[in-house]
Every structure is written in C-alpha cells, then in structure tokens.
Design an enzyme around this catalytic site. Structure first.
Site, PDB file in Angstrom:
ATOM      1  N   ASP A  70       0.817  -1.219   0.000  1.00 18.50           N
ATOM      2  CA  ASP A  70       0.000   0.000   0.000  1.00 18.50           C
ATOM      3  C   ASP A  70       0.850   1.268   0.000  1.00 18.50           C
ATOM      4  OD1 ASP A  70       0.961  -0.403   2.581  1.00 18.50           O
ATOM      5  OD2 ASP A  70      -1.000  -0.837   3.441  1.00 18.50           O
ATOM      6  N   ASN A 139      -7.075  -2.787  14.624  1.00 16.48           N
ATOM      7  CA  ASN A 139      -8.480  -2.997  14.246  1.00 16.48           C
ATOM      8  C   ASN A 139      -8.638  -4.215  13.328  1.00 16.48           C
ATOM      9  OD1 ASN A 139      -7.435  -2.082  11.851  1.00 16.48           O
ATOM     10  ND2 ASN A 139      -8.868  -0.389  11.578  1.00 16.48           N
ATOM     11  N   HIS A 141      -6.964  -4.767  10.525  1.00 17.54           N
ATOM     12  CA  HIS A 141      -6.729  -4.572   9.087  1.00 17.54           C
ATOM     13  C   HIS A 141      -5.451  -5.260   8.629  1.00 17.54           C
ATOM     14  CE1 HIS A 141      -4.340  -0.472   9.408  1.00 17.54           C
ATOM     15  NE2 HIS A 141      -3.570  -1.493   9.615  1.00 17.54           N
ATOM     16  N   GLU A 146      -9.470  -1.984   5.654  1.00 19.70           N
ATOM     17  CA  GLU A 146     -10.049  -1.681   6.960  1.00 19.70           C
ATOM     18  C   GLU A 146     -11.279  -2.568   7.206  1.00 19.70           C
ATOM     19  OE1 GLU A 146      -8.215   0.017   8.728  1.00 19.70           O
ATOM     20  OE2 GLU A 146      -7.569   1.925   7.892  1.00 19.70           O
TER      21      GLU A 146
HETATM   22  P1  PGA Z   1       2.469  -1.427  12.484  1.00 14.55           P
HETATM   23  O1  PGA Z   1       1.299  -1.497  11.433  1.00 14.55           O
HETATM   24  O2  PGA Z   1       3.453  -2.461  12.069  1.00 14.55           O
HETATM   25  O3  PGA Z   1       3.025  -0.040  12.331  1.00 14.55           O
HETATM   26  O4  PGA Z   1       1.872  -1.697  13.806  1.00 14.55           O
HETATM   27  C1  PGA Z   1       0.756  -2.724  11.117  1.00 14.55           C
HETATM   28  C2  PGA Z   1      -0.414  -2.486  10.232  1.00 14.55           C
HETATM   29  O5  PGA Z   1      -1.143  -1.509  10.479  1.00 14.55           O
HETATM   30  O6  PGA Z   1      -0.616  -3.263   9.314  1.00 14.55           O
END
Ligand code: PGA
Length: 246
Positions: A70, A139, A141, A146
């Site tokens: 992404d 959450n 995702h 999301e």
């Molecule tokens: P993070 O993000 O590694 O910064 O916790 C993980 C994600 O949101 O996929």
C-alpha cells in the site's frame, strides 16, 4: 484455526529474525521469486535482519521482484512519511534489489483510480506472489483493508479508518497531516499469494490477533480471511500471542 500455523517466539527481535530467514530462504530457493512487502513499525526489525543476511550472503537479487501492499494517496518517495521513502531507507537503498523490479503504488498519481488499475496489471503480469508478508492493525486490518472490506476486493483507493489515522499520526506532525486515503492491494490479492506470512509483536496486537485467528471469519476483522489461506504462517512474539487460545 489450526494452532500449527502460529509460531510463537520470544520477543520482537526473534520475530524479526525468523521472518527474515523465511524471506531469504525463498529468495535462495527461487531467485526470480515475487515478494509482497509491508511497511510500518512491525517489519522494521525484519528489514534490518534481512539487509544483513542479504549483504553478508552476497545474495543475487537481480531477478527478485517486490510489490508493496500500500501507499498513501498524496505522498511520494521524497515525503518522509511515505511508504516509498520507508522502503528505500529500510531496504532498497541498503541492498542490491533492482529498482526496476521493486513496485509501490504511486501515491502522487494524478488519477489514483487509474494507478490502481496499473498496479493490478503489473501484479498480474508478474504471476503469483510467492511470499507475501503482512502486519496486522489493532483494528484487524491487513494492508489498508479496513474493517468492512470485501473479501473479494482488489487494488483500490480506500478511505482510512480514523483509528488507523490516529495511530499513524505518530509519524506525522499532526493528525491533520495524515492522508485520508490510500491505495492498497485488496484482500483477494492477498489471498492469491502462494504463501502468506503475518508478523505481529507487542501487547497492543494481542486482541486483534485473537479476533483474527480464534474468532469467526468476518469482514469486520479483515485479517480473519487468512484462516482460509492454505499456506499461512503467523509469527507472533509472546506479547502479541498473549490472547490466543489453542
Ligand atoms: P504497524 O502497522 O506495524 O506499524 O503496527 C501494522 C499495520 O497496520 O498493518
């Protein structure tokens, strides 16, 4: 989900080392492999270990192809908060990946929807992703898919959840500066990878991991779709695995 798919390791450094070893093994076994790559706090240690392994072993990366999951809409490689900048500083500028073979959605594209189509086409032309690494958001995702994302979703422009914007605000000067939209591979793109490796570290990820792998498969918990993947490995440190049951 079968617990055999979940590897619980001691701490964040162990998680990083084990994940890096899995990536390098795939590269050594298949020098023209296609990798799907994440950004964020979680994979930073993995990229450190991987950089060292690749450089120490003088591993041939000339034919390895990478696709990032992404990118924020509105940010480009020169923006320090972009995933493009992250990948360059964490991995690409420190190793011998060929620039022509590394792909990240163009957050600066004048037409983000058209950019999604182009990214999808490039992915199709590369053939199946051999190994796709993902983190998990609190959450649930994966990528920027999301809660509520369609399991059949493909590369597209998404609105970021407020929880995601608030968490990612730590990388920006203020919440206001966090982009509201991103381009992400969809859940179907992720499911089409031959093998998926999910990494998670720290207490903050424990509830999401439990909801994803102990709970029902639900579009409200996007990572739960991975229960249906037939070659999934989860590497969680003890803290992240704290809420999982057998
Ligand atoms: P993070 O993000 O590694 O910064 O916790 C993980 C994600 O949101 O996929």
């Amino acid at each position: 989900m079968a617990y055999r798919n979940i590897m619980v390791v001691g701490d964040y450094n162990d998680m990083s080392a084990v994940a890096a070893k899995i990536i390098i093994d795939i590269i050594l076994e298949k020098p023209d492999c296609v990798l799907g790559l994440p950004t964020g706090k979680t994979p930073a240690g993995m990229y450190g270990c991987l950089t060292q392994l690749l450089n120490d072993g003088k591993v041939d990366l000339s034919r390895v192809c990478t696709y990032n999951l992404d990118e924020y809409v509105g940010l480009g490689p020169d923006d320090k908060e972009s995933f493009h900048y992250y990948m360059n500083s964490m991995l690409f500028s420190r190793t011998a990946f060929s620039a022509a073979n590394t792909h990240i959605p163009n957050g600066l594209a004048a037409d983000p929807e058209a950019e999604c189509g182009k990214y999808e086409d490039k992915l199709k032309r590369s053939g199946k992703i051999d190994l796709l690494v993902v983190g998990i958001g609190i959450n649930g995702h994966i990528g920027f898919n999301e809660p509520g994302s369609d399991f059949k979703s493909r590369v597209r422009v998404v609105e970021l959840a407020e929880t995601t914007r608030k968490i990612n605000a730590r990388y920006f000067k203020s919440l206001e500066q966090v982009p509201r939209r991103a381009i992400t591979m969809g859940l179907q793109n992720i499911m089409e990878a031959k093998r998926v490796l999910l990494i998670a570290g720290g207490n903050e990820k424990a509830p999401a991991l439990a909801r994803a792998f102990n709970g029902p498969v639900s579009e409200q918990v996007p990572a739960s779709v991975l229960q249906r993947h037939d070659d999934l490995t989860v590497i969680a440190d003890r803290k992240a695995a704290g809420d999982l049951s057998g």
